[in-house]
Design a protein around this motif. Structure first.
Motif, mmCIF file in Angstrom:
data_model
loop_
_atom_site.group_PDB
_atom_site.id
_atom_site.type_symbol
_atom_site.label_atom_id
_atom_site.label_comp_id
_atom_site.label_asym_id
_atom_site.label_seq_id
_atom_site.Cartn_x
_atom_site.Cartn_y
_atom_site.Cartn_z
ATOM 1 N N GLY A 1 -25.122 -47.691 1.086
ATOM 2 C CA GLY A 1 -26.317 -46.997 1.543
ATOM 3 C C GLY A 1 -27.223 -47.911 2.333
ATOM 4 N N VAL A 2 -28.302 -47.338 2.820
ATOM 5 C CA VAL A 2 -29.228 -48.094 3.660
ATOM 6 C C VAL A 2 -30.152 -48.941 2.790
ATOM 7 C CG1 VAL A 2 -31.114 -47.910 5.337
ATOM 8 C CG2 VAL A 2 -29.148 -46.352 5.472
ATOM 9 N N ARG A 3 -30.227 -50.207 3.153
ATOM 10 C CA ARG A 3 -31.146 -51.135 2.488
ATOM 11 C C ARG A 3 -31.910 -51.888 3.565
ATOM 12 N NH1 ARG A 3 -26.692 -50.979 -0.814
ATOM 13 N NH2 ARG A 3 -27.136 -50.625 -3.017
ATOM 14 N N ASN A 4 -33.212 -51.842 3.472
ATOM 15 C CA ASN A 4 -34.056 -52.512 4.474
ATOM 16 C C ASN A 4 -33.701 -52.063 5.895
ATOM 17 O OD1 ASN A 4 -35.392 -54.058 2.455
ATOM 18 N ND2 ASN A 4 -33.657 -55.498 2.441
ATOM 19 N N GLY A 5 -33.390 -50.787 6.023
ATOM 20 C CA GLY A 5 -33.145 -50.228 7.344
ATOM 21 C C GLY A 5 -31.748 -50.421 7.893
ATOM 22 N N VAL A 6 -30.875 -51.080 7.128
ATOM 23 C CA VAL A 6 -29.505 -51.326 7.604
ATOM 24 C C VAL A 6 -28.529 -50.851 6.543
ATOM 25 C CG1 VAL A 6 -27.842 -53.073 8.351
ATOM 26 C CG2 VAL A 6 -30.262 -53.342 8.907
ATOM 27 N N PHE A 7 -27.453 -50.208 6.974
ATOM 28 C CA PHE A 7 -26.473 -49.717 6.014
ATOM 29 C C PHE A 7 -25.743 -50.898 5.393
ATOM 30 C CE2 PHE A 7 -22.671 -47.896 4.275
ATOM 31 C CZ PHE A 7 -23.059 -46.627 3.857
ATOM 32 N N ASP A 8 -25.665 -50.889 4.067
ATOM 33 C CA ASP A 8 -24.902 -51.906 3.348
ATOM 34 C C ASP A 8 -23.657 -51.267 2.750
ATOM 35 O OD1 ASP A 8 -25.150 -54.820 2.107
ATOM 36 O OD2 ASP A 8 -24.345 -53.479 0.557
ATOM 37 N N LEU A 9 -22.530 -51.977 2.843
ATOM 38 C CA LEU A 9 -21.255 -51.414 2.402
ATOM 39 C C LEU A 9 -21.199 -51.184 0.901
ATOM 40 C CD1 LEU A 9 -18.750 -53.466 4.606
ATOM 41 C CD2 LEU A 9 -19.834 -51.262 5.089
ATOM 42 N N GLY A 10 -22.066 -51.868 0.145
ATOM 43 C CA GLY A 10 -22.081 -51.673 -1.294
ATOM 44 C C GLY A 10 -21.089 -52.574 -2.009
ATOM 45 N N GLY A 11 -20.979 -52.376 -3.314
ATOM 46 C CA GLY A 11 -20.082 -53.195 -4.130
ATOM 47 C C GLY A 11 -19.158 -52.335 -4.955
ATOM 48 N N GLY A 12 -18.358 -52.983 -5.809
ATOM 49 C CA GLY A 12 -17.407 -52.254 -6.643
ATOM 50 C C GLY A 12 -16.346 -51.566 -5.803
ATOM 51 N N ASP A 13 -15.658 -50.625 -6.421
ATOM 52 C CA ASP A 13 -14.604 -49.906 -5.700
ATOM 53 C C ASP A 13 -15.159 -49.162 -4.484
ATOM 54 O OD1 ASP A 13 -12.762 -50.806 -7.459
ATOM 55 O OD2 ASP A 13 -12.339 -48.863 -8.391
ATOM 56 N N ALA A 14 -16.350 -48.569 -4.630
ATOM 57 C CA ALA A 14 -16.946 -47.841 -3.513
ATOM 58 C C ALA A 14 -17.209 -48.780 -2.343
ATOM 59 C CB ALA A 14 -18.242 -47.162 -3.956
ATOM 60 N N GLY A 15 -17.625 -49.983 -2.651
ATOM 61 C CA GLY A 15 -17.879 -50.953 -1.594
ATOM 62 C C GLY A 15 -16.604 -51.392 -0.898
ATOM 63 N N ILE A 16 -15.547 -51.619 -1.668
ATOM 64 C CA ILE A 16 -14.276 -52.026 -1.069
ATOM 65 C C ILE A 16 -13.710 -50.901 -0.201
ATOM 66 C CG2 ILE A 16 -11.872 -52.595 -1.576
ATOM 67 C CD1 ILE A 16 -13.719 -54.930 -2.003
ATOM 68 N N LEU A 17 -13.786 -49.675 -0.694
ATOM 69 C CA LEU A 17 -13.269 -48.554 0.097
ATOM 70 C C LEU A 17 -14.101 -48.333 1.355
ATOM 71 C CD1 LEU A 17 -12.311 -45.935 -2.652
ATOM 72 C CD2 LEU A 17 -10.885 -47.664 -1.554
ATOM 73 N N THR A 18 -15.401 -48.535 1.252
ATOM 74 C CA THR A 18 -16.245 -48.409 2.445
ATOM 75 C C THR A 18 -15.937 -49.512 3.447
ATOM 76 O OG1 THR A 18 -17.995 -47.356 1.128
ATOM 77 C CG2 THR A 18 -18.639 -48.274 3.251
ATOM 78 N N TYR A 19 -15.670 -50.678 2.938
ATOM 79 C CA TYR A 19 -15.246 -51.803 3.787
ATOM 80 C C TYR A 19 -13.945 -51.455 4.519
ATOM 81 C CZ TYR A 19 -12.640 -56.326 4.098
ATOM 82 O OH TYR A 19 -11.868 -57.388 4.470
ATOM 83 N N ALA A 20 -13.000 -50.903 3.805
ATOM 84 C CA ALA A 20 -11.743 -50.481 4.434
ATOM 85 C C ALA A 20 -11.991 -49.386 5.461
ATOM 86 C CB ALA A 20 -10.769 -49.994 3.365
ATOM 87 N N TYR A 21 -12.922 -48.486 5.151
ATOM 88 C CA TYR A 21 -13.267 -47.404 6.086
ATOM 89 C C TYR A 21 -13.824 -47.972 7.388
ATOM 90 C CZ TYR A 21 -15.769 -43.181 7.735
ATOM 91 O OH TYR A 21 -16.254 -42.125 8.472
ATOM 92 N N ALA A 22 -14.630 -49.004 7.293
ATOM 93 C CA ALA A 22 -15.180 -49.638 8.500
ATOM 94 C C ALA A 22 -14.062 -50.221 9.363
ATOM 95 C CB ALA A 22 -16.179 -50.724 8.106
#
Length: 250
Positions: free
Chosen positions: A56-77
């Protein structure tokens, strides 16, 4: 003309992971996708990271996050980048004249696969996160001076992207905690490795480059890199124009 990829996403009113998502026409990732959406235990699906690590967005910039959701979002990028690149390749004005028939076949196959991978992650994360604000937006890319009518430039860029993708999945697998997602990642990386070998064979046919020493180590294993290493390498290319952060990824 771009080929259509048939994707049927989950309904917007999903209430549990059992109805996670349904995709048809996905020749590569379809099986894994069903696995992800049909866990016998609704609570045994994607284990959400603690709230402050959700994408989600943190300080105006999207952050990929952590955990499984973060890894999958990283792969999505990363899949967004690969899909965008091949979309531009196969839709180039000189695609039919620059590349041989064999190369056109390979590049078109890779295009189809990468679009499927991108849509797979989009649908999976949409269903799992159940919040559009948590989904990584469509990224913008700029390839600078890359000439899409230059065979060698295109194939060498494809080689870089595919090798990077393989190392990325290999490196991220250790951080995936949900077995079903690890299975999916294992399936996708096997496809990415085939892509890398195919491109390497087009560049240097009849050689051992398809599994060169620059990507296979002394133990016969493919390279693996952490997300921070991959994101730094991709960032150095200057292709990704949409800023995002990855403060919770290793």
């Amino acid at each position: 003309m771009m080929k259509k990829v048939k994707v049927e996403e989950v309904k917007s009113n999903l209430t549990n992971r059992r109805s996670f998502l349904k995709i048809s026409g996905l020749a590569i990732a379809g099986t894994g996708l069903v696995l992800a959406g049909c866990n016998n235990d609704d609570d045994g699906g994607m284990a959400p990271p603690v709230d402050n690590q959700l994408p989600g967005v943190r300080n105006g910039v999207f952050d990929l996050g952590g955990g499984d959701a973060g890894i999958l979002t990283y792969a999505y990028a990363l899949e967004q980048l690969e899909a965008d690149f091949y979309t531009r390749v196969v839709n180039g004005n000189n695609f039919g004249s620059v590349f041989s028939s064999e190369e056109q076949t390979v590049l078109t196959d890779l295009y189809n696969h990468e679009v499927i991978h991108r849509e797979f992650f989009r649908a999976a994360l949409t269903g799992a996160l159940n919040d559009p604000d948590r989904l990584l937006p469509d990224l913008n890319f700029d390839y600078g001076d890359l000439n899409f009518s230059n065979r060698l430039q295109v194939l060498n860029t494809a080689k870089t992207l595919e090798d990077t993708g393989v190392a990325a999945y290999n490196g991220a697998g250790r951080y995936i905690t949900t077995p079903d997602y690890l299975v999916i990642a294992g399936k996708i990386v096997s496809v990415e490795a085939r892509h890398a070998s195919a491109i390497r064979s087009l560049l240097n046919p009849g050689s051992a480059d398809f599994a060169g020493d620059d990507v296979i180590d002394a133990n016969g294993l493919d390279l693996a890199q952490m997300p921070s290493q991959i994101l730094a390498a991709v960032g150095s290319l200057g292709v990704v124009q949409t800023p995002f952060t990855a403060q919770f990824l290793p």
